[in-house]
Write a protein that holds these residues in place. Structure first.
Motif, PDB file in Angstrom:
ATOM      1  N   SER A 159       0.832  -1.208   0.000  1.00 30.94           N
ATOM      2  CA  SER A 159       0.000   0.000   0.000  1.00 30.94           C
ATOM      3  C   SER A 159       0.859   1.248   0.000  1.00 30.94           C
ATOM      4  O   SER A 159       0.503   2.259  -0.621  1.00 30.94           O
ATOM      5  N   ARG A 160       1.995   1.197   0.698  1.00 32.59           N
ATOM      6  CA  ARG A 160       2.892   2.353   0.723  1.00 32.59           C
ATOM      7  C   ARG A 160       3.507   2.599  -0.649  1.00 32.59           C
ATOM      8  O   ARG A 160       3.874   3.728  -0.981  1.00 32.59           O
ATOM      9  N   GLU A 176      -3.697   6.177   9.665  1.00 30.04           N
ATOM     10  CA  GLU A 176      -2.937   7.413   9.431  1.00 30.04           C
ATOM     11  C   GLU A 176      -1.459   7.120   9.222  1.00 30.04           C
ATOM     12  O   GLU A 176      -0.813   7.705   8.352  1.00 30.04           O
ATOM     13  N   SER A 177      -0.895   6.220  10.041  1.00 31.24           N
ATOM     14  CA  SER A 177       0.526   5.873   9.922  1.00 31.24           C
ATOM     15  C   SER A 177       0.655   4.383   9.642  1.00 31.24           C
ATOM     16  O   SER A 177       0.686   3.559  10.552  1.00 31.24           O
ATOM     17  N   ARG A 178       0.709   4.045   8.363  1.00 33.62           N
ATOM     18  CA  ARG A 178       0.774   2.635   7.999  1.00 33.62           C
ATOM     19  C   ARG A 178       2.121   2.015   8.345  1.00 33.62           C
ATOM     20  O   ARG A 178       2.207   0.836   8.632  1.00 33.62           O
ATOM     21  N   TYR A 179       3.184   2.816   8.336  1.00 33.86           N
ATOM     22  CA  TYR A 179       4.497   2.250   8.667  1.00 33.86           C
ATOM     23  C   TYR A 179       4.557   1.883  10.149  1.00 33.86           C
ATOM     24  O   TYR A 179       5.103   0.845  10.515  1.00 33.86           O
ATOM     25  N   LYS A 180       3.967   2.727  11.005  1.00 32.10           N
ATOM     26  CA  LYS A 180       3.942   2.407  12.439  1.00 32.10           C
ATOM     27  C   LYS A 180       3.118   1.150  12.673  1.00 32.10           C
ATOM     28  O   LYS A 180       3.501   0.271  13.461  1.00 32.10           O
ATOM     29  N   LEU A 181       1.982   1.031  11.992  1.00 35.62           N
ATOM     30  CA  LEU A 181       1.157  -0.173  12.102  1.00 35.62           C
ATOM     31  C   LEU A 181       1.932  -1.388  11.611  1.00 35.62           C
ATOM     32  O   LEU A 181       1.883  -2.469  12.233  1.00 35.62           O
ATOM     33  N   LEU A 182       2.652  -1.226  10.509  1.00 37.75           N
ATOM     34  CA  LEU A 182       3.462  -2.316   9.965  1.00 37.75           C
ATOM     35  C   LEU A 182       4.452  -2.825  11.011  1.00 37.75           C
ATOM     36  O   LEU A 182       4.602  -4.034  11.211  1.00 37.75           O
ATOM     37  N   LEU A 228      11.889  -6.369  -1.106  1.00 34.73           N
ATOM     38  CA  LEU A 228      10.969  -6.244  -2.238  1.00 34.73           C
ATOM     39  C   LEU A 228      10.435  -4.817  -2.367  1.00 34.73           C
ATOM     40  O   LEU A 228      10.250  -4.313  -3.476  1.00 34.73           O
ATOM     41  N   ALA A 229      10.187  -4.174  -1.222  1.00 35.79           N
ATOM     42  CA  ALA A 229       9.628  -2.821  -1.241  1.00 35.79           C
ATOM     43  C   ALA A 229      10.697  -1.759  -1.438  1.00 35.79           C
ATOM     44  O   ALA A 229      10.378  -0.572  -1.529  1.00 35.79           O
ATOM     45  N   ASN A 230      11.951  -2.165  -1.501  1.00 32.02           N
ATOM     46  CA  ASN A 230      13.071  -1.233  -1.651  1.00 32.02           C
ATOM     47  C   ASN A 230      13.048  -0.179  -0.546  1.00 32.02           C
ATOM     48  O   ASN A 230      13.256   1.008  -0.787  1.00 32.02           O
ATOM     49  N   GLU A 231      12.784  -0.644   0.681  1.00 29.08           N
ATOM     50  CA  GLU A 231      12.788   0.220   1.849  1.00 29.08           C
ATOM     51  C   GLU A 231      13.923  -0.199   2.773  1.00 29.08           C
ATOM     52  O   GLU A 231      14.396  -1.345   2.705  1.00 29.08           O
TER      53      GLU A 231
END
Length: 211
Positions: A24-25, A84-90, A137-140
């Protein structure tokens, strides 16, 4: 269904959710969500089974795991925008998945070899490889490169479960204390920023500067 089998599905589902959140990000389409969720959900367990020589691997023997990953991806595809913060949820979902999966991986390693050392290694490997693959995979930036404690939490959970098993705790109790220990360490690291001291000296010289 035994508690360990339940943990297996929970671990796969939670890691699949983190993979879908990563998709999603990156604003991928639904097929991208399926791919990220499945690769993340089954990645750690696949490596574990290959290391233990358990082939065909678990999701080939039981394709329900693939269905679980795709179902989670579908849900996240339609609900990710609500957070609101998908990375924090992740990160928090990853922490719960890590806690569940390090115990599951340790249990399978212990059952296959009887070695507490191998159990701890397979527990840590199962719990961390999916997250590493997701970030690749997400290149993060890899979750391993974050300053907070990560792999140590999986090792603590796997070691706690293995120790409790050797002390003849019931399976449910051994699993529960292992999950609790891993989540306490990883959750504390996320909330309080727990980390180990890092290497502070000057980096090595460039090869061209070495005479």
């Amino acid at each position: 269904m035994s508690f360990l089998a339940y943990l297996d599905y929970v671990g796969v589902a939670l890691f699949a959710a983190t993979g879908a959140l990563a998709a999603s990000r990156k604003q991928l389409d639904l097929i991208g969500f399926f791919f990220f969720a499945t690769a993340t959900g089954i990645g750690g367990g696949t490596i574990r089974d290959i290391v233990l020589g358990r082939v065909p691997v678990f999701w080939v023997l039981n394709p329900v795991y693939i269905v679980v990953c795709c179902a989670v991806a579908l849900v996240v595809f339609f609900t990710a925008h609500l957070f609101e913060s998908r990375y924090k949820l992740l990160l928090w979902l990853d922490a719960v998945g890590l806690a569940a999966y390090c115990v599951m991986g340790a249990a399978k390693g212990l059952a296959a070899t009887g070695s507490p050392t191998i159990a701890i290694v397979t527990g840590a490997l199962t719990a961390t490889f999916g997250g590493v693959l997701r970030d690749l995979l997400a290149n993060e930036p890899s979750v391993l490169l974050r300053p907070e404690i990560y792999i140590t939490a999986a090792i603590v959970g796997a070691a706690t479960f293995t120790t409790a098993s050797y002390l003849s705790f019931p399976s449910l109790a051994s699993s529960a204390v292992g999950v609790a220990a891993a989540f306490a360490v990883r959750g504390g690291a996320l909330y309080f920023g727990w980390s180990f001291p890092t290497y502070k000296h000057q980096p090595g010289r460039h090869p061209d500067d070495v005479m």
